[in-house]
Design an enzyme around this catalytic site. Structure first.
Site, PDB file in Angstrom:
ATOM      1  N   LYS A 177       0.857  -1.186   0.000  1.00 11.35           N
ATOM      2  CA  LYS A 177       0.000   0.000   0.000  1.00 11.35           C
ATOM      3  C   LYS A 177       0.896   1.239   0.000  1.00 11.35           C
ATOM      4  O   LYS A 177       1.512   1.589   1.004  1.00 11.35           O
ATOM      5  CB  LYS A 177      -0.906   0.011   1.240  1.00 11.35           C
ATOM      6  CG  LYS A 177      -1.861   1.198   1.252  1.00 11.35           C
ATOM      7  CD  LYS A 177      -1.520   2.116   2.395  1.00 11.35           C
ATOM      8  CE  LYS A 177      -2.336   3.367   2.469  1.00 11.35           C
ATOM      9  NZ  LYS A 177      -1.955   4.452   1.557  1.00 11.35           N
ATOM     10  N   GLU A 386       9.553  17.532  14.467  1.00 12.61           N
ATOM     11  CA  GLU A 386       9.860  17.299  13.058  1.00 12.61           C
ATOM     12  C   GLU A 386       8.947  18.159  12.183  1.00 12.61           C
ATOM     13  O   GLU A 386       7.725  18.076  12.285  1.00 12.61           O
ATOM     14  CB  GLU A 386       9.684  15.826  12.686  1.00 12.61           C
ATOM     15  CG  GLU A 386      10.182  15.554  11.279  1.00 12.61           C
ATOM     16  CD  GLU A 386      10.078  14.103  10.867  1.00 12.61           C
ATOM     17  OE1 GLU A 386       9.008  13.499  11.045  1.00 12.61           O
ATOM     18  OE2 GLU A 386      11.081  13.572  10.345  1.00 12.61           O
TER      19      GLU A 386
END
Ligand code: UN1
Length: 498
Positions: A177, A386
Site C-alpha cells: 500500500k 519534526e
C-alpha cells in the site's frame, strides 16, 4: 492537458478496479493543474482479495529456491535501470523532488534489488559446534508469510524496494500500500515487477487511504509482518494495532537530525554539507538536517555563509535543470511548514526565507522558501519537533560536550553528523551520538543500501532496513539440531549430576 489515465489495483497477477468504484487524483505539486493520474480508492474488501492472493501464492514462492527468487530480483533491478529516466521523470512530476534526486531515488531501488538478489545465494544462518559428540547444530531462516508493506511518498521507489526486496528474496509474498501522494510511482514499480516475471499473487498492490487500506492490512490476521515508514503518530497507532496481534513490525519514523560544527571544522565543507542535507528534497527526508549545532566561536560566520548560499538556491519545478529546490508535496505540508514559521518567529531570529513562494511560475505549486532561524534554544519547538520541510534551526553551544548533549536531547535518533578536523573528537562523536547513523565531515543524508538504516528512540522500534539485517524483519529463525550418534544423548543441561 490530456485526460489523465485511470490506473488499477494489482491483485493475483491482474490489474483490477476497486470494489469502491471510486478513484482519487494524484497531482503534480509543482503545478497542481497537472493531474498525474487517477487511482483506485481501495477498500477493505480489496485488501482481503489481495491477502487471499498473497496467501495462495505463498507456498510455491516459499518452495522456489532462494537463488531463483534472487534471479527475479536481479531481472527487476535491471528493468529499473533500463527505465530509470522514465521512472525519475514520473517521480519528479508526482512528488516534486528535483530530477537529479529522483534519479538517485531510482538508483537506490536498483541498488537494493541487486543487493538482495545476491542474498538469494546467501540468506545465511550459523553453523556452530554442538555441546555433545556426534551432533550437528545450525540455524536457518524461513519466511513469515505475507508481508504488509506501507510506504511514504518521499522516496517513492527506494523505500518500497528497501522493504519488498528483502521480503521477497526470503520467500514472503507482499501486499503493498503506497502513499496516496505517490501512487503512480508505485504503479510503475509494480508494472516492472510484473514484467520481471514474479508469479501471480507474489506482489499485490492496493492503493487508497491509510485509514481504510493501511488499517485493513495491519488488522488482517493473515499478515504476520508489517513494514512501515512514515510519521511517528501513525507508527504509534500501527504499533498498537499490530501489538494486539503480536505481529512483527518494522517502523521507520521521524527524525530531528543535527549537524554539529566545531570551531576546528572546515567551514566551507560544513556549509556544503548542511545546505544539501537541509534543503535537498526540500527538507523532506527522514534524514534531513533540521538542526545545526554551532560552536560559538564560528557560529556567526557559519550563519552568514549559510544565509548567503541559501539566497542563491533556485526554486521551481524539479523537471528544470536550473532548479535546486522543488515544491513541498501538498497543501497540508505548506500549512504545516507555515505554522512552524510562526512558532519559530517567537523562538529565534529569522535570518532568511520564512514565506510561501508564489511568484511567476511558482503560482500553482506548493513552494516554500528555504528558511533559517539563528539563535534558537535547544528545547524550543522548532528545535524539537519534526517539520519535514526546508526549515533549519541554528543552535549556538560552547564546545563538544554541550554540542553532543544538545544533539542527543531530542525524541528522535536517526542520523547525526559532526564537522571537525580532530580525529579524537570524531571518534568520540561516533561513540556518543544516540542515532542509528553517524557521519563525519558530511551531511546527515545519503545512507547507502548495504548498511543498516534506521534510528534509535522514537525514530523506530529497534528494527533496521537495508543491509543484510533487513532480512531479520522478514524471516523467522529456526534452530536445528541433528543427532547422528544413534543413541539418546541428553542435552548438557539435562546431564548435571553434581
Ligand atoms: C528517508 O528519508 O526516509 O539517507 C530515507 C538518505 C536516503 C534515504 C532517506 N538514502 O538520505
Amino acid at each position: 492537458m490530456a485526460d489523465p489515465q485511470t490506473h488499477r489495483l494489482f491483485i493475483a497477477g491482474r490489474w483490477v478496479e476497486s470494489s469502491s468504484g471510486e478513484t482519487f487524483e494524484s497531482v503534480n505539486p509543482a503545478d497542481t493543474r497537472d493531474v498525474v493520474g487517477r487511482f483506485q480508492q481501495g477498500t477493505r474488501a480489496d485488501v482481503a482479495m489481495a491477502v487471499r492472493a498473497a496467501g495462495e501464492a505463498f507456498p510455491s514462492w516459499k518452495a522456489t529456491p532462494a537463488p531463483k527468487r534472487g534471479e527475479l530480483l536481479y531481472r527487476f533491478g535491471a528493468l529499473m535501470a533500463e527505465h530509470k529516466e522514465r521512472l525519475a521523470h514520473a517521480m519528479t512530476r508526482e512528488m516534486g523532488k528535483v530530477l537529479a534526486e529522483a534519479r538517485g531515488d531510482v538508483q537506490e531501488g536498483i541498488d537494493i534489488a541487486f543487493l538482495m538478489a545476491g542474498e538469494g545465494r546467501r540468506l545465511f544462518g550459523d553453523t556452530v559446534p554442538s555441546e555433545l559428540p556426534d551432533k550437528w547444530a545450525m540455524s536457518i531462516r524461513q519466511p513469515l508469510g505475507i508481508a504488509g508493506i506501507v510506504t511514504p511518498w518521499n522516496f517513492p521507489i527506494a523505500i518500497p524496494c528497501w522493504k519488498m526486496m528483502p521480503a521477497l528474496v526470503s520467500g514472503n509474498t507482499v501486499v503493498f500500500k503506497p502513499s496516496s501522494d505517490a501512487p503512480h510511482c508505485a504503479t510503475l514499480l509494480v508494472e516492472l515487477m510484473e514484467q520481471a516475471g514474479f508469479p501471480a499473487g507474489v506482489v499485490n498492490l492496493v492503493t487508497g487511504r491509510g485509514a481504510e487500506v493501511g488499517d485493513a492490512i495491519v488488522d488482517s490476521p493473515d499478515v504476520p509482518v508489517i513494514s512501515f515508514t512514515g510519521s511517528s503518530a501513525t507508527g504509534r497507532s500501527i504499533a498498537e494495532r499490530a501489538g494486539r496481534r503480536l505481529k512483527r513490525l518494522s517502523l521507520e519514523l521521524g527524525g530531528k537530525n543535527a549537524v554539529v560544527v566545531l570551531r576546528d571544522a572546515d567551514l566551507d565543507l560544513a556549509v556544503d554539507g548542511i545546505l544539501w542535507s537541509a534543503f535537498g528534497t526540500t527538507g523532506q527526508r527522514c534524514t534531513a538536517c533540521s538542526r545545526v549545532i554551532a560552536d560559538r566561536p564560528i557560529a556567526d560566520e557559519l550563519v552568514a555563509r549559510l544565509v548567503e548560499r541559501t539566497k542563491q538556491l533556485r526554486l521551481g519545478s524539479g523537471l528544470l535543470d536550473t532548479v535546486d529546490v522543488g515544491p513541498l508535496v501538498n497543501a497540508a505540508a505548506v500549512e504545516k511548514v507555515a505554522s512552524y514559521i510562526e512558532i519559530g518567529k517567537g523562538e529565534g531570529d529569522l535570518v532568511v526565507g520564512g514565506d510561501r513562494a508564489t511568484g511567476g511560475d511558482l503560482a500553482n505549486g506548493h513552494f516554500f522558501e528555504p528558511t533559517i532561524f539563528s539563535n534558537v534554544a535547544p528545547m524550543s519547538r522548532i528545535a524539537q519537533e519534526e517539520i519535514f520541510g526546508p526549515v533549519l534551526s541554528v543552535i549556538p553551544v560552547d564546545g563538544y560536550d554541550e554540542a553532543i548533549s544538545v544533539a542527543n536531547h531530542v525524541r528522535y535518533g536517526l542520523s547525526a553528523s559532526i564537522f571537525t578536523r580532530d580525529v579524537n573528537t570524531a571518534f568520540r562523536a561516533m561513540r556518543d551520538f544516540e542515532t542509528g547513523i553517524v557521519y563525519v565531515n558530511a551531511g546527515t543524508t545519503g545512507a547507502e543500501t548495504h548498511l543498516p538504516f534506521g534510528g534509535w528512540k522514537d525514530t523506530g522500534n529497534g528494527h533496521r532496513e537495508a543491509g543484510h539485517v533487513a532480512l531479520d524483519t522478514f524471516t523467522e529463525w529456526k534452530a536445528v539440531y541433528i543427532d547422528f550418534s544413534g543413541r539418546l544423548q541428553r542435552a548438557q543441561i539435562d546431564n548435571q549430576e553434581s
